[in-house]
Design an enzyme around this catalytic site. Structure first.
Site, mmCIF file in Angstrom:
data_model
loop_
_atom_site.group_PDB
_atom_site.id
_atom_site.type_symbol
_atom_site.label_atom_id
_atom_site.label_comp_id
_atom_site.label_asym_id
_atom_site.label_seq_id
_atom_site.Cartn_x
_atom_site.Cartn_y
_atom_site.Cartn_z
ATOM 1 N N GLY A 54 0.827 -1.210 0.000
ATOM 2 C CA GLY A 54 0.000 0.000 0.000
ATOM 3 C C GLY A 54 0.861 1.260 0.000
ATOM 4 O O GLY A 54 1.998 1.256 -0.501
ATOM 5 N N GLY A 55 0.345 2.317 0.596
ATOM 6 C CA GLY A 55 1.008 3.618 0.571
ATOM 7 C C GLY A 55 2.400 3.601 1.182
ATOM 8 O O GLY A 55 3.342 4.164 0.618
ATOM 9 N N ARG B 16 -10.118 -8.064 6.345
ATOM 10 C CA ARG B 16 -8.889 -8.349 5.585
ATOM 11 C C ARG B 16 -8.664 -9.839 5.373
ATOM 12 O O ARG B 16 -7.712 -10.230 4.703
ATOM 13 C CB ARG B 16 -7.683 -7.773 6.328
ATOM 14 C CG ARG B 16 -7.554 -6.324 6.132
ATOM 15 C CD ARG B 16 -6.241 -5.692 6.499
ATOM 16 N NE ARG B 16 -5.239 -6.430 7.173
ATOM 17 C CZ ARG B 16 -4.438 -5.894 8.099
ATOM 18 N NH1 ARG B 16 -4.594 -4.632 8.456
ATOM 19 N NH2 ARG B 16 -3.490 -6.594 8.644
ATOM 20 N N ARG C 158 -25.922 0.141 19.879
ATOM 21 C CA ARG C 158 -24.856 -0.862 19.999
ATOM 22 C C ARG C 158 -23.772 -0.568 18.973
ATOM 23 O O ARG C 158 -24.045 0.002 17.913
ATOM 24 C CB ARG C 158 -25.402 -2.271 19.719
ATOM 25 C CG ARG C 158 -26.414 -2.773 20.732
ATOM 26 C CD ARG C 158 -25.722 -3.172 22.036
ATOM 27 N NE ARG C 158 -26.651 -3.829 22.947
ATOM 28 C CZ ARG C 158 -27.405 -3.203 23.850
ATOM 29 N NH1 ARG C 158 -27.354 -1.879 23.935
ATOM 30 N NH2 ARG C 158 -28.208 -3.892 24.644
ATOM 31 N N MET D 280 -12.854 -0.396 8.596
ATOM 32 C CA MET D 280 -11.467 0.054 8.420
ATOM 33 C C MET D 280 -11.373 1.073 7.284
ATOM 34 O O MET D 280 -12.389 1.493 6.742
ATOM 35 C CB MET D 280 -10.563 -1.141 8.148
ATOM 36 C CG MET D 280 -10.152 -1.888 9.398
ATOM 37 S SD MET D 280 -8.924 -3.148 8.970
ATOM 38 C CE MET D 280 -8.383 -3.633 10.607
ATOM 39 N N THR E 286 4.423 1.098 1.510
ATOM 40 C CA THR E 286 5.323 0.296 0.668
ATOM 41 C C THR E 286 5.828 1.107 -0.516
ATOM 42 O O THR E 286 6.987 0.975 -0.921
ATOM 43 C CB THR E 286 4.574 -0.969 0.178
ATOM 44 O OG1 THR E 286 4.137 -1.677 1.328
ATOM 45 C CG2 THR E 286 5.466 -1.858 -0.670
ATOM 46 N N ILE F 249 -6.973 -2.755 1.338
ATOM 47 C CA ILE F 249 -8.436 -2.688 1.481
ATOM 48 C C ILE F 249 -8.892 -1.229 1.591
ATOM 49 O O ILE F 249 -10.058 -0.934 1.421
ATOM 50 C CB ILE F 249 -8.948 -3.491 2.707
ATOM 51 C CG1 ILE F 249 -8.463 -2.882 4.023
ATOM 52 C CG2 ILE F 249 -8.569 -4.952 2.596
ATOM 53 C CD1 ILE F 249 -9.240 -3.377 5.237
ATOM 54 N N ASP F 250 -7.952 -0.318 1.880
ATOM 55 C CA ASP F 250 -8.323 1.092 2.084
ATOM 56 C C ASP F 250 -8.579 1.823 0.764
ATOM 57 O O ASP F 250 -9.183 2.888 0.767
ATOM 58 C CB ASP F 250 -7.208 1.838 2.840
ATOM 59 C CG ASP F 250 -6.856 1.172 4.154
ATOM 60 O OD1 ASP F 250 -7.716 0.453 4.689
ATOM 61 O OD2 ASP F 250 -5.727 1.366 4.634
ATOM 62 N N GLU G 184 -13.094 4.203 10.310
ATOM 63 C CA GLU G 184 -12.255 4.289 11.512
ATOM 64 C C GLU G 184 -11.567 5.648 11.635
ATOM 65 O O GLU G 184 -11.265 6.097 12.733
ATOM 66 C CB GLU G 184 -11.224 3.159 11.551
ATOM 67 C CG GLU G 184 -10.222 3.202 10.420
ATOM 68 C CD GLU G 184 -9.154 2.115 10.510
ATOM 69 O OE1 GLU G 184 -8.914 1.596 11.596
ATOM 70 O OE2 GLU G 184 -8.575 1.787 9.454
HETATM 71 O O1 F6P Z 1 -4.138 -0.526 5.690
HETATM 72 C C1 F6P Z 1 -4.986 -1.566 5.949
HETATM 73 C C2 F6P Z 1 -5.502 -1.508 7.353
HETATM 74 O O2 F6P Z 1 -6.337 -2.611 7.554
HETATM 75 C C3 F6P Z 1 -6.212 -0.208 7.726
HETATM 76 O O3 F6P Z 1 -7.538 -0.164 7.253
HETATM 77 C C4 F6P Z 1 -6.088 -0.227 9.219
HETATM 78 O O4 F6P Z 1 -6.108 1.080 9.730
HETATM 79 C C5 F6P Z 1 -4.748 -0.864 9.441
HETATM 80 O O5 F6P Z 1 -4.445 -1.594 8.270
HETATM 81 C C6 F6P Z 1 -4.677 -1.799 10.616
HETATM 82 O O6 F6P Z 1 -3.357 -2.200 10.747
HETATM 83 P P1 F6P Z 1 -2.865 -3.410 11.631
HETATM 84 O O7 F6P Z 1 -3.302 -4.678 10.998
HETATM 85 O O8 F6P Z 1 -1.393 -3.262 11.627
HETATM 86 O O9 F6P Z 1 -3.482 -3.230 12.978
#
Ligand code: F6P
Length: 378
Positions: A110-111, A300, A291, A177, A113, A134-135, A230
């Site tokens: 991702g970013g 993921r 809730r 996420m 990397t 996934i972001d 998040e």
């Molecule tokens: O970048 C993918 C991601 O799942 C984000 O959506 C989330 O903020 C982060 O990674 C969570 O990271 P980790 O698995 O290191 O807790």
């Protein structure tokens, strides 16, 4: 002489990584006669020279598997925890690359990397990258693999939460996420029929959200699904962040910069609980039982969707073609049905956020979905 290529996966895992590894290596072997090795656990495997031969046997049967056969980590070449210290391990990486007589290194991530890959390019390595996350926040690509699967998982979760919310007449807040981007929340929120969607890109006010829920309740629907990214923030939190960032940018002395960074970090650490607080606030303001469900790493895990398998495979085969041409220093981006090499130095350090006038945002507004900013819905 056949080309010898290294591959690694880095950053958080996501569905489609194995499909991408297979896509690059299989096309590289079948179409161009290259040889591949895969380094274990991201950049750390390069430092420690831990690797696997990516042969037919290893590549067979992995297309449908979630995760990554290579393992992954969030280690950065230039700041790697080694025992009690954090060290710049770039030289060790260059040494491993040379030891294997590699022609190029493919970094799938991702970013973060993309930035690390650019650093290795500056150290003299031939680099190509592929966008996974996934972001969906990697810049200059239409989409990244992993995103479609995560949208599917989050949408199914929202579907299931709908029936229980309806039965009890409750407000259910669903945290998804996405890091600092709202793509996942927006896509899953629309696909799942959420009443409210809160994104980092559109700061919200709790009262607008509460009023949207009360209005719905007055019309006879006493249940609501509130999808929250998040990284979503209230207006006042967004203002606070802006001030902290400005303070950091203005700081002239190293110590001032460090202090401002620590303040920012503390803010983000505290912010982790924002959906807990939001759920309690909504219950207090609407009088409806509320809730919270945090979907977390479920998003993921598991097998990639067919769209992600296809995307990861075609990015992988395009990458093999680019390796054969010997054109390095690019991210292989998705552009419609095609792929396009984009200069890594253009991509690294950029984030693709949801534009506030994006077509999906307009769709949400036109449906009457509350985005928490008081526009259109209340
Ligand atoms: O970048 C993918 C991601 O799942 C984000 O959506 C989330 O903020 C982060 O990674 C969570 O990271 P980790 O698995 O290191 O807790």
């Amino acid at each position: 002489m056949s080309k010898h290529i290294g591959v690694l996966t880095s950053g958080g895992d996501c569905p489609g990584l194995n499909a991408a590894i297979r896509g690059v290596a299989r096309a590289g072997q079948e179409a161009f006669g290259m040889r591949f090795i895969g380094f274990k656990d991201g950049f750390r495997g390069l430092v420690q020279n831990r690797f696997l031969e990516l042969d037919h046997h290893l590549l067979s049967g992995i297309l449908t598997d979630g995760g990554t056969i290579l393992g992954t980590s969030r280690d950065k070449p230039h700041r790697m925890p080694m025992g009690d210290t954090v060290r710049d391990m770039t030289d060790a990486i260059v040494e491993t690359y040379r030891k294997h007589h590699l022609d190029a290194l493919v970094c799938i991530g991702g970013g973060g990397t993309q930035k690390n890959a650019l650093r290795l390019q500056a150290a003299g390595l031939n680099i190509l990258t592929l966008p996974k996350t996934i972001d969906n926040d990697v810049a200059f690509t239409d989409v990244s693999f992993g995103f479609d699967t995560a949208v599917g998982i989050a949408t199914e979760a929202i579907d299931r939460l709908h029936s229980t919310a309806m039965s009890h007449g409750r407000v259910i807040v669903v945290e998804v996420m996405g890091h600092r981007a709202g793509w996942l929340a927006l896509a899953a929120g629309i696909a799942g029929g959420a009443e409210v969607i809160l994104l980092p890109e559109i700061p919200h006010q709790v009262e607008h959200v509460a009023e949207a829920i009360r209005k719905r309740s007055r019309s006879g629907k006493t249940y609501s699904i509130v999808v929250v990214a998040e990284g979503a923030m209230s207006k006042s939190q967004a203002e606070q962040i802006e001030l902290l960032v400005a303070k950091k940018n203005k700081a002239k002395k190293k110590a001032q910069k460090k202090a401002a960074s620590a303040e920012l970090e503390a803010f983000h650490k505290e912010h982790v609980n924002h959906t807990v607080n939001l759920t309690a606030e909504l219950e207090a303001r609407t009088g409806l039982e509320s809730r919270l469900t945090i979907l977390g790493h479920l998003q993921r895990g598991g097998t990639p969707s067919s769209a992600d398998r296809l995307l990861a495979t075609r990015l992988g085969t395009a990458c093999a073609r680019q390796l054969a041409e010997g054109q390095y220093g690019y991210l292989i981006a998705a552009r419609g049905d095609h792929t396009e090499p984009v200069l890594l130095k253009k991509v690294a350090g950029q984030k693709k956020l949801v534009p506030t006038d994006h077509a999906w945002v307009n769709t949400a507004r036109e449906l009457g979905i509350c985005l928490g900013d008081g526009v259109g819905t209340v």
